[in-house]
Design a protein around this motif. Structure first.
Motif, PDB file in Angstrom:
ATOM      1  N   GLU A 127    -116.049  10.719 -31.009  1.00 43.27           N
ATOM      2  CA  GLU A 127    -117.114  10.867 -30.021  1.00 43.27           C
ATOM      3  C   GLU A 127    -116.548  10.849 -28.606  1.00 43.27           C
ATOM      4  O   GLU A 127    -116.965  11.641 -27.740  1.00 43.27           O
ATOM      5  N   VAL A 128    -115.574   9.966 -28.346  1.00 45.57           N
ATOM      6  CA  VAL A 128    -114.954   9.895 -27.031  1.00 45.57           C
ATOM      7  C   VAL A 128    -114.225  11.200 -26.711  1.00 45.57           C
ATOM      8  O   VAL A 128    -114.313  11.721 -25.584  1.00 45.57           O
ATOM      9  N   ARG A 129    -113.518  11.742 -27.687  1.00 49.59           N
ATOM     10  CA  ARG A 129    -112.796  13.004 -27.465  1.00 49.59           C
ATOM     11  C   ARG A 129    -113.756  14.135 -27.123  1.00 49.59           C
ATOM     12  O   ARG A 129    -113.517  14.916 -26.188  1.00 49.59           O
ATOM     13  N   HIS A 130    -114.851  14.252 -27.872  1.00 50.34           N
ATOM     14  CA  HIS A 130    -115.811  15.329 -27.597  1.00 50.34           C
ATOM     15  C   HIS A 130    -116.478  15.118 -26.233  1.00 50.34           C
ATOM     16  O   HIS A 130    -116.699  16.077 -25.484  1.00 50.34           O
ATOM     17  N   THR A 131    -116.779  13.871 -25.902  1.00 51.19           N
ATOM     18  CA  THR A 131    -117.375  13.563 -24.605  1.00 51.19           C
ATOM     19  C   THR A 131    -116.407  13.923 -23.477  1.00 51.19           C
ATOM     20  O   THR A 131    -116.789  14.522 -22.458  1.00 51.19           O
ATOM     21  N   LEU A 132    -115.158  13.530 -23.663  1.00 54.64           N
ATOM     22  CA  LEU A 132    -114.119  13.839 -22.690  1.00 54.64           C
ATOM     23  C   LEU A 132    -114.041  15.335 -22.435  1.00 54.64           C
ATOM     24  O   LEU A 132    -113.993  15.798 -21.280  1.00 54.64           O
TER      25      LEU A 132
ATOM     26  N   ILE B  28    -114.965  11.226 -15.106  1.00 58.94           N
ATOM     27  CA  ILE B  28    -114.986  11.322 -16.572  1.00 58.94           C
ATOM     28  C   ILE B  28    -114.945   9.918 -17.184  1.00 58.94           C
ATOM     29  O   ILE B  28    -115.686   9.605 -18.124  1.00 58.94           O
ATOM     30  N   LEU B  29    -114.101   9.061 -16.639  1.00 64.94           N
ATOM     31  CA  LEU B  29    -114.015   7.688 -17.155  1.00 64.94           C
ATOM     32  C   LEU B  29    -115.314   6.929 -16.912  1.00 64.94           C
ATOM     33  O   LEU B  29    -115.775   6.177 -17.781  1.00 64.94           O
ATOM     34  N   ARG B  30    -115.931   7.107 -15.752  1.00 66.76           N
ATOM     35  CA  ARG B  30    -117.191   6.414 -15.467  1.00 66.76           C
ATOM     36  C   ARG B  30    -118.271   6.833 -16.460  1.00 66.76           C
ATOM     37  O   ARG B  30    -119.014   5.996 -16.989  1.00 66.76           O
ATOM     38  N   ARG B  31    -118.388   8.132 -16.693  1.00 69.81           N
ATOM     39  CA  ARG B  31    -119.435   8.633 -17.582  1.00 69.81           C
ATOM     40  C   ARG B  31    -119.161   8.206 -19.038  1.00 69.81           C
ATOM     41  O   ARG B  31    -120.088   7.882 -19.780  1.00 69.81           O
ATOM     42  N   THR B  32    -117.913   8.239 -19.406  1.00 68.93           N
ATOM     43  CA  THR B  32    -117.576   7.794 -20.769  1.00 68.93           C
ATOM     44  C   THR B  32    -117.861   6.305 -20.930  1.00 68.93           C
ATOM     45  O   THR B  32    -118.330   5.852 -21.984  1.00 68.93           O
TER      46      THR B  32
ATOM     47  N   VAL C 227    -114.946  20.116 -19.113  1.00 66.35           N
ATOM     48  CA  VAL C 227    -115.397  21.501 -18.979  1.00 66.35           C
ATOM     49  C   VAL C 227    -116.455  21.624 -17.887  1.00 66.35           C
ATOM     50  O   VAL C 227    -116.539  22.636 -17.170  1.00 66.35           O
ATOM     51  N   GLU C 228    -117.273  20.601 -17.710  1.00 62.29           N
ATOM     52  CA  GLU C 228    -118.282  20.603 -16.658  1.00 62.29           C
ATOM     53  C   GLU C 228    -117.659  20.503 -15.266  1.00 62.29           C
ATOM     54  O   GLU C 228    -118.353  20.680 -14.258  1.00 62.29           O
ATOM     55  N   GLY C 229    -116.372  20.191 -15.188  1.00 65.16           N
ATOM     56  CA  GLY C 229    -115.689  20.168 -13.906  1.00 65.16           C
ATOM     57  C   GLY C 229    -115.556  18.801 -13.276  1.00 65.16           C
ATOM     58  O   GLY C 229    -115.162  18.693 -12.106  1.00 65.16           O
TER      59      GLY C 229
END
Length: 522
Positions: free
Chosen positions: A364-369, A382-386, A374-376
């Motif tokens: 799940e973390v990999r797909h989220t990453l 990225i770390l905050r959102r994850t 890709v969203e830029g």
């Protein structure tokens, strides 16, 4: 007590009497009953005979010229080598009941007075022999059962098929007091043979595994334990063997434990051999199951990692993943590379734990990453959102460390964001050093710093790893990090470097290891 006497029948009797007539009569009666008799006329002769020979019973006169029969009895019972030998005392001067009480109290198993009827003497001898034979048999079997328990523990503790074969052979040799050979087959079909208790220098043969496999297959045992009497075995072509073969499943290769027929004296020994074979088969089944689960876990784990790495002429890279050596469960270590319009996002991380849940969170973390990249979004975002995702959907099992590198070759820079992970190790012509980039791990909702932008000069090598490579029980983490730093050079071939690091630092680890290397070419 000798084995023959333990099983019943004639016994070896030591008759101690200084009166020739009395000794002659007693010896004659015993010999007519089939017993083997050794004569002694003094206490000294008797004690010497007991030290040098084995006897099943002592017929002892109370009044000897050099020592009281009471004292001789106490000496016999006090010596561990003869303490179980029954003593029948014979007195020609018994007058008071106290004399008999003293004899029995000081260790005699029976007390007779002369003149004694032949039937009474023989009946007392047989009764004493019968009781002590039964006791000796019980103690003998109890000792074997104790050794069986110890051997079963060793068999169940074996972690490899080689160790299992060795434990089974040693156990059978110990329990049955003879040479034993154990045969087990690994999941890859390799036959493992171990021999223990060999008393002859030529008892160990260089075996052809195919011969052993064919011999086992020809016996064709069913599920359960099968006792086999074979004329020969590949490791004993010159003599017959008694073997216990055990199989837990119809298509599972059987295990075998074979001994010489002389080691199996009766039903008790056959049952002991049967139990050893059953314990070995169950332990082998456990190892088979572990190997199958480990293979399945490793296949699933590798399927969650990138199948190939991007090929970039200016930025070669290599990666390694090694599962924990002693764990069949799936780990949470991962790495990933995402190409982003001229830039490259490289990630390495570790979800805490070894379980299906850890692997699920890792995927799940990999797909989220990937989605956030890709969203830029930049590495820190990225770390905050994850972190938010893990805190919300995996509040108890989502603790994760991660390090992100956003490499921009056109600018010659890399943007680094770290979340509780081992910091990147940089190696160049100035040496090897860790980047001072820190941040809290993911899943706990703490504020985290912005990414650090650093130059990535040509000729620089960057190493990312999970803590499985540097952690070792009893060793400080800083010490492990220093060992890694000292082992890295920017001049090494990266594939050779990765393999060397795993060989030198990654052997026998209890945690998974993910290792990623990249180099900006000069």
């Amino acid at each position: 007590m000798n084995p023959t006497a333990m099983g019943g029948g004639p016994a070896r009797v030591l008759v101690v009497d200084d009166l020739d007539a009395s000794r002659f009569i007693a010896c004659s009666w015993l010999r007519r009953s089939g017993h083997t008799v050794v004569e002694a006329t003094t206490a000294a002769e008797a004690l010497i005979a007991l030290e040098t020979e084995s006897f099943d019973l002592v017929l002892l006169d109370v009044h000897l010229p050099d020592m009281s029969g009471y004292d001789v009895t106490e000496r016999i019972k006090a010596d561990p080598r003869t303490s179980s030998v029954p003593v029948v005392m014979l007195s020609a001067t018994y007058i008071e009941p106290d004399d008999k009480v003293i004899g029995l109290t000081r260790g005699a198993d029976a007390y007779l007075t002369e003149p004694v009827d032949p039937g009474e003497l023989l009946a007392n001898v047989e009764a004493a022999l019968r009781y002590h034979r039964a006791r000796a048999l019980a103690e003998h079997l109890a000792a074997k059962l104790t050794r069986l328990t110890t051997s079963t523990f060793a068999i169940n503790a074996a972690m490899t098929f080689d160790a299992l074969a060795e434990a089974a052979a040693i156990g059978a040799a110990d329990v049955l007091d003879g040479e034993a050979t154990a045969v087990v087959t690994s999941p890859s079909g390799v036959v493992r043979v171990a021999t223990a208790g060999a008393r002859r220098p030529d008892a160990r043969f260089r075996l052809d595994n195919a011969d052993v496999e064919n011999w086992m297959a020809a016996l064709n045992p069913g599920v359960g334990v099968t006792m086999i009497e074979a004329d020969a075995a590949p490791w004993h072509p010159e003599s017959p063997v008694t073997a216990a073969l055990a199989r837990t499943k119809p298509r599972r290769a059987p295990i075998g434990i074979a001994v010489l027929p002389s080691a199996v004296a009766g039903d008790d020994d056959r049952n002991l051999l049967r139990q050893l074979a059953q314990a070995t088969a169950l332990a082998a089944e456990g190892l088979h199951t572990f190997a199958e689960e480990h293979s399945l876990a490793l296949t699933l784990q590798r399927s969650l990692l990138p199948r190939t790495l991007p090929h970039h002429p200016e930025l070669p890279m290599t990666a390694r993943y090694v599962p924990a050596s002693s764990n069949a469960e799936i780990g949470g270590d991962f790495y990933d590379v995402i190409e982003l319009d001229g830039r490259m996002l490289i990630a390495i991380g570790d979800v805490c734990g070894h379980s299906i849940e850890a692997a699920t969170v890792m995927a799940e973390v990999r797909h989220t990453l990937r989605a956030y990249a890709v969203e830029g979004h930049r590495p820190a975002e990225i770390l905050r959102r994850t972190d938010l995702l893990l805190e919300r959907f995996h509040p108890t099992g989502g603790l994760t460390t991660m390090c992100l590198l956003l490499v921009d070759l056109r600018a010659g820079t890399m943007e680094v964001a770290n979340a509780g992970h081992v910091p990147p190790l940089i190696a160049d012509d100035q040496g090897a050093r860790y980047l001072p980039v820190k941040g809290p791990l993911l899943g706990i909702g703490l504020a985290r710093p912005e990414a650090t932008e650093l130059p990535l000069p040509r000729g620089t090598t960057v190493l990312l790893t999970t803590d499985g490579l540097i952690e070792r029980p009893g060793m400080d983490l800083d010490e492990g990090m220093e060992k890694l730093r000292a082992a890295v050079s920017h001049l090494d071939d990266m594939d050779e470097l990765a393999d060397r690091l795993l060989t030198e630092l990654g052997q026998g680890k209890q945690d998974d290891i993910a290792l990623f290397l990249l180099r900006r070419l000069a």
